[in-house]
Scaffold this motif. Structure first.
Motif, PDB file in Angstrom:
ATOM      1  N   ASP A 343     -10.401  14.726  -0.860  1.00  0.00           N
ATOM      2  CA  ASP A 343      -9.129  14.318  -0.267  1.00  0.00           C
ATOM      3  C   ASP A 343      -9.014  14.733   1.197  1.00  0.00           C
ATOM      4  O   ASP A 343      -8.332  14.068   1.992  1.00  0.00           O
ATOM      5  N   ARG A 575       5.727  -8.259   2.217  1.00  0.00           N
ATOM      6  CA  ARG A 575       7.056  -7.891   2.741  1.00  0.00           C
ATOM      7  C   ARG A 575       7.608  -9.021   3.625  1.00  0.00           C
ATOM      8  O   ARG A 575       8.774  -9.388   3.513  1.00  0.00           O
ATOM      9  N   PRO A 582      16.506 -10.060   1.167  1.00  0.00           N
ATOM     10  CA  PRO A 582      16.657  -8.674   0.705  1.00  0.00           C
ATOM     11  C   PRO A 582      17.124  -7.748   1.828  1.00  0.00           C
ATOM     12  O   PRO A 582      17.844  -6.779   1.591  1.00  0.00           O
ATOM     13  N   VAL A 583      16.707  -8.064   3.052  1.00  0.00           N
ATOM     14  CA  VAL A 583      16.996  -7.188   4.194  1.00  0.00           C
ATOM     15  C   VAL A 583      18.457  -7.285   4.615  1.00  0.00           C
ATOM     16  O   VAL A 583      19.083  -6.287   4.986  1.00  0.00           O
TER      17      VAL A 583
ATOM     18  N   ARG B 346      16.112  -3.529   8.166  1.00  0.00           N
ATOM     19  CA  ARG B 346      14.848  -3.272   7.465  1.00  0.00           C
ATOM     20  C   ARG B 346      14.613  -1.774   7.369  1.00  0.00           C
ATOM     21  O   ARG B 346      14.309  -1.232   6.312  1.00  0.00           O
ATOM     22  N   ASP B 350      14.850   0.376   3.878  1.00  0.00           N
ATOM     23  CA  ASP B 350      13.708   1.189   3.427  1.00  0.00           C
ATOM     24  C   ASP B 350      14.189   2.590   3.039  1.00  0.00           C
ATOM     25  O   ASP B 350      13.779   3.148   2.026  1.00  0.00           O
ATOM     26  N   GLY B 513      -9.657   9.046  -4.649  1.00  0.00           N
ATOM     27  CA  GLY B 513      -8.493   8.166  -4.810  1.00  0.00           C
ATOM     28  C   GLY B 513      -7.240   8.902  -5.225  1.00  0.00           C
ATOM     29  O   GLY B 513      -6.215   8.289  -5.519  1.00  0.00           O
ATOM     30  N   TYR B 515      -5.025  10.851  -3.706  1.00  0.00           N
ATOM     31  CA  TYR B 515      -3.802  10.767  -2.897  1.00  0.00           C
ATOM     32  C   TYR B 515      -3.126   9.406  -3.077  1.00  0.00           C
ATOM     33  O   TYR B 515      -1.902   9.311  -3.220  1.00  0.00           O
ATOM     34  N   TYR B 560      15.764  -4.851  -3.158  1.00  0.00           N
ATOM     35  CA  TYR B 560      14.981  -4.580  -1.944  1.00  0.00           C
ATOM     36  C   TYR B 560      13.769  -3.710  -2.284  1.00  0.00           C
ATOM     37  O   TYR B 560      12.654  -3.983  -1.856  1.00  0.00           O
ATOM     38  N   LYS B 563      11.134  -5.679  -4.167  1.00  0.00           N
ATOM     39  CA  LYS B 563      10.558  -6.778  -3.396  1.00  0.00           C
ATOM     40  C   LYS B 563       9.733  -6.260  -2.222  1.00  0.00           C
ATOM     41  O   LYS B 563       8.708  -6.833  -1.872  1.00  0.00           O
ATOM     42  N   ARG B 564      10.187  -5.204  -1.593  1.00  0.00           N
ATOM     43  CA  ARG B 564       9.604  -4.804  -0.313  1.00  0.00           C
ATOM     44  C   ARG B 564       8.829  -3.491  -0.362  1.00  0.00           C
ATOM     45  O   ARG B 564       8.048  -3.225   0.530  1.00  0.00           O
ATOM     46  N   PRO B 567       5.340  -3.640  -3.707  1.00  0.00           N
ATOM     47  CA  PRO B 567       4.019  -4.268  -3.482  1.00  0.00           C
ATOM     48  C   PRO B 567       2.986  -3.319  -2.868  1.00  0.00           C
ATOM     49  O   PRO B 567       1.798  -3.637  -2.854  1.00  0.00           O
ATOM     50  N   ALA B 568       3.421  -2.165  -2.384  1.00  0.00           N
ATOM     51  CA  ALA B 568       2.467  -1.177  -1.867  1.00  0.00           C
ATOM     52  C   ALA B 568       1.462  -0.751  -2.936  1.00  0.00           C
ATOM     53  O   ALA B 568       0.368  -0.279  -2.615  1.00  0.00           O
ATOM     54  N   ALA B 571      -2.051  -2.236  -2.471  1.00  0.00           N
ATOM     55  CA  ALA B 571      -2.865  -1.656  -1.401  1.00  0.00           C
ATOM     56  C   ALA B 571      -3.455  -0.315  -1.844  1.00  0.00           C
ATOM     57  O   ALA B 571      -4.624  -0.017  -1.557  1.00  0.00           O
ATOM     58  N   ARG B 575      -7.543   0.663  -2.324  1.00  0.00           N
ATOM     59  CA  ARG B 575      -8.183   1.864  -1.769  1.00  0.00           C
ATOM     60  C   ARG B 575      -8.878   2.658  -2.877  1.00  0.00           C
ATOM     61  O   ARG B 575     -10.012   3.112  -2.713  1.00  0.00           O
ATOM     62  N   ILE B 576      -8.163   2.837  -3.980  1.00  0.00           N
ATOM     63  CA  ILE B 576      -8.727   3.613  -5.087  1.00  0.00           C
ATOM     64  C   ILE B 576     -10.012   2.962  -5.590  1.00  0.00           C
ATOM     65  O   ILE B 576     -11.033   3.623  -5.797  1.00  0.00           O
TER      66      ILE B 576
END
Lengths: 591, 591
Positions: A343, A575, A582-583, B346, B350, B513, B515, B560, B563-564, B567-568, B571, B575-576
């Protein structure tokens, strides 16, 4: 005490093996051979390591002090500034007609990275002077140039830019500072400006303020604004210094970081000023300075990250803690160094792969500016498009890099002793000044994307496409570099398409995705930079030239970026494609 | 001067409309009706707003000072601490047998959020005392409990935890502090401990240090470590204070933030101590304290974010700058408020969507702890699994939230005057202490995932699956909440599967992976929290109950997040699934 060593080897690789600057045919570039640039960068590195780095901590700790109306810089700053001047560093890429050395902008940027990494707050004094120099050089009369530039090239006089007022930051149309025309052609400037970096100090004989103000007849809005030269000391006809002008420091701000730079409240009480450029067209003149400043701030973002990274690597190699899960790597010691842990590697590779890509992007951008100066029209559009990306993306990620580097130190990163806190605190301003990063995103999506009928962005896509096509036979690089670049570029195009299709109906559909678009663009362009570096490195390896360890490290670092950072484009696209609903769903009262 | 108002309405929604605590059948929970919890939270909020919030800036500015061996806290801290004590806030969830009020842990956490938002550095004095209280309550002899707990419940005496030494942070096996057994059953403790929060101060009569040290016969490694009670003043048999013990403050650290809390170097020079729990099993006893502390730090992460967010919202509504792109919204004013701009929205969305999800997760986690205390076995496994996620994810994102809130202020966020810099500087420590977040990720992937044959993580997946199944008929929520939750949960399972399939061959494939897994898990569990809140809100709307504006705001904020933010997960999974190779490609020398 933090360390810093200039990454000359990496810079040389970019200059010669990727950009091949001395063969570019640009004026003055033929002199940039390997030995010459190495000598310049080494000398800058020596000044940075020996003089500027130790002063960085001092500057943070002591800060600037306002005493009887005069700002005192931290102990040692004046002597170091004299060394910068004597070394000719402030004149490097300035016009020889006014005492400059006439090197390309690219070399000014490369040495700038080194000085910023070593001591950002210190380097701002000359950085702002350079911006003011450029504005006068571009928009000044010959008399103004003769009066100010020779002294600014040497930094005997330094410069500032005065935009912000207490109630007017981004929205410059709201400025209240007034300029009253006088019979002798000068103006009297009255108003208050805030957040003026290097607004006053004790290292130069004079400070040349460039001040935005409203002269009669310009009306409301930014269209009525003009730009004025307001020197701290008036300049006599023979060039000697005359009376003190009616400009004074009201206060210096207590800030989160960059304590070594004086951030001043400047009061103009009928100070004498002279119009720079055309009346009521001050924004245009200011933008000369601001675009340069924005690139410079993007550079600051990753340059601080570089310094923080170097310290994190040193600590990770030195600090013994825990054992490698795959078996002890330092069996005779009480524990293994931190760097054995996956890590910690993940963290360091995130930093390293960003930083080297960022450096390539900054150098490539500077190369475009040199091309634009030489009249190559496509370069102008490209750098104008990418300026907000370079500023916004490199500072956001540069800050993240400093935070990640601090994290490697654990609790030792949080105490001030190791200097990691300073890197984070200093880096934070880069996301804010010269247009907060949200404003960069707005500039990118609201202005640059559609500029010139979308030609620059189309040209960018075309450039990436041709590059991929040119190299598609390169099997060694296809899966690792070209395919991921193609995927990222596709995400970027999809986002631009979404804006085109939906932004017409409601501009909020574009603006709600602007920040993500800036990052999506940033990742894509860094992917493009990495692919170019990979091609150059692979070519040398194939030809049996160069330092194989360096080249293989470069390729492995690039593969990490493509594999582990570039997939972020998909999340940004998701996004963006969720649009404005949504924003904008809540009324202000619902927050 | 920063503002803060306790989000009592939101807390009440979680307690009663989502968790329905008073009907949970847990001991002591039947008393937690709406009126009662509202009265408690309102009273905590009043103390926070009126007393603690104004002191937050004072604490940052003045800091703690070491004078003649004694630490002086900032002006006003002692008086405020007395008010905390008199209000009974320190005793809220403590055992009535020792003077506590016997409320559930959940109520201690809810009021804790309020106090931390108002003044984190201040609240650490009582937070650490509570941790030490828990360790003694769980592992102490009856005599030890009678001696220390009544005074610690009232915070007449405060507590500390002493783990770190200069060369030993995460790797506690390297500790050098020694404990020599004496004939009277006590030990003499000798060694140096660093980074000891609240190590000494002037607000309590005594400080009870819990100290990890090595007693003879335990061997090397963490297995040889024992935990000792070392009071600053020895306690006589009648409970009065006796001689000063041989423990002293060597220094207080200059830190990036939490200046109001004294971070001490503690020197033990043959100080008298008493074994807490079993000999050579100190790590077990310390973990009682540390797990509680880790949840408390996760809470700190989002609680500072909450305070920063409230100030960002106020500024965004107040500051006039620019015009809405869709037409002026404040046509009579010189400009529109910042909050009209999509990118400001935005940013605020968040923040808001993270914070409300984080609060739900912290409350839900506390509810699991109360269930575990009541002997419900599944809760123990679940909270143990999620502790590193709560600590790591909520502090990373809490810090991001503070940075984003600061960004709304532009240049005004960078100067210390508005207090936004302090939120960022204070929040930064939460990612580091009680186990740096990389260590949390290691704990999650290297230990918790496989704990008890993987039962807890399987139970988590099962819980999410049943929840989705139970609600799948709910058309109003399906596309917005249930489908995204299902997708995130699938990504999380795919990541766990990747670790199982590849970690056996090479554990680095899992650890590289770790983190990202912590963040992937964090997003998924926050998505689960949001889905639960959405079901509760929709139910009330369908039944025509409750405050429709509040409920619709809740649903829009949740949409929000789904939807926003959610989706992370894709990603992180990418990476993992790239495994250890890109991460471990370089030798240490290549950095």
């Amino acid at each position: 005490m933090p360390i810093y060593n200039a990454p000359v080897r990496d810079m040389q690789f970019i200059l010669h093996d990727v950009l091949d600057v001395s063969a570019s045919g640009l004026p003055g570039h033929d002199e940039l051979d390997r030995d010459f640039t190495e000598a310049v960068l080494d000398a800058a590195g020596k000044l940075a390591t020996d003089v500027l780095t130790p002063l960085n901590t001092v500057g943070d700790h002591d800060g600037c002090v306002l005493e009887n109306g005069v700002v005192r810089t931290p102990k040692g700053f004046k002597e170091a500034f004299d060394q910068m001047k004597e070394g000719g560093w402030t004149a490097l890429d300035c016009d020889p007609e006014y005492g400059g050395q006439g090197m390309p902008y690219l070399m000014g940027l490369a040495t700038g990275e080194i000085f910023v990494s070593a001591n950002m707050a210190f380097n701002m004094y000359q950085g702002l002077t350079h911006g003011a120099y450029s504005a006068i050089h571009t928009h000044g009369t010959e008399e103004q140039k003769q009066t100010y530039l020779p002294k600014m090239v040497t930094c005997d006089w330094t410069g500032t830019m005065n935009l912000t007022e207490p109630h007017a930051g981004t929205d410059l149309g709201m400025l209240r500072t007034k300029a009253e025309p006088q019979d002798d052609g000068s103006y009297l400037i009255t108003g208050q400006k805030i957040f003026i970096s290097a607004g006053d100090h004790d290292m130069a004989d004079n400070v040349i303020h460039l001040v935005l103000a409203k002269a009669p007849g310009g009306g409301e809005s930014t269209k009525g604004i003009s730009l004025f030269i307001v020197p701290k000391f008036l300049v006599n006809e023979d060039g000697s210094l005359g009376d003190r002008n009616a400009v004074s420091v009201g206060n210096i701000e207590e800030k989160m970081g960059i304590h070594g730079n004086s951030t001043c409240v400047m009061n103009y009480d009928g100070a004498k000023g002279w119009l720079l450029g055309d009346l009521h067209k001050g924004m245009r003149a200011m933008f000369t300075m601001m675009n340069e400043a924005r690139l410079g701030v993007g550079l600051q973002g990753y340059a601080i990250g570089e310094a923080a990274y170097q310290n994190a690597v040193a600590y990770a190699k030195d600090r013994l803690q825990g054992r490698a899960v795959t078996g002890a790597e330092n069996p005779k010691g009480p524990a293994d160094p931190l760097i054995v842990h996956p890590d910690i590697r993940r963290n360091l590779m995130d930093q390293k792969s960003f930083l080297e890509g960022a450096r390539m992007l900054a150098f490539w951008g500077a190369h475009q500016i040199d091309r634009a100066h030489a009249g190559q029209a496509d370069a102008e559009g490209l750098i104008s498009l990418l300026t907000p990306v370079i500023k916004g993306f490199l500072t956001d990620k540069g800050f993240d890099t400093a935070v990640n580097a601090q994290q490697v130190f654990g609790g030792h990163g949080y105490i001030e002793e190791h200097g990691m806190s300073q890197f984070v605190r200093d880096a934070r301003i880069t996301m804010i000044y010269e247009g907060a990063n949200g404003v960069q995103a707005l500039d990118l999506v609201g202005r640059k994307l559609a500029a010139d009928g979308g030609k620059p962005v189309m040209a960018f896509f075309e450039t990436v496409k041709s590059f991929i096509k040119e190299n598609e036979g390169n099997e060694a690089l296809k899966a690792d570099f070209l395919d991921p670049l193609k995927a990222a570029s596709k995400d970027l195009q999809a986002a631009a398409m979404f804006f085109m299709q939906n932004g017409m109906k409601n501009p909020n559909h574009a603006l709600a995705g602007s920040y993500d678009f800036m990052h999506l663009f940033g990742h894509t362009v860094l992917g493009f930079m990495w692919a170019q570096m990979a091609v150059a490195a692979q070519k040398q390896l194939d030809e049996g030239k160069g330092d194989a360890t360096f080249l293989n490290t470069k390729l492995a670092t690039g593969r990490y970026y493509m594999k582990r950072q570039l997939p972020a484009t998909a999340a940004h696209l998701a996004r963006i494609e969720s649009g404005a609903d949504p924003v904008m769903a809540l009324d202000a009262e619902q927050f």
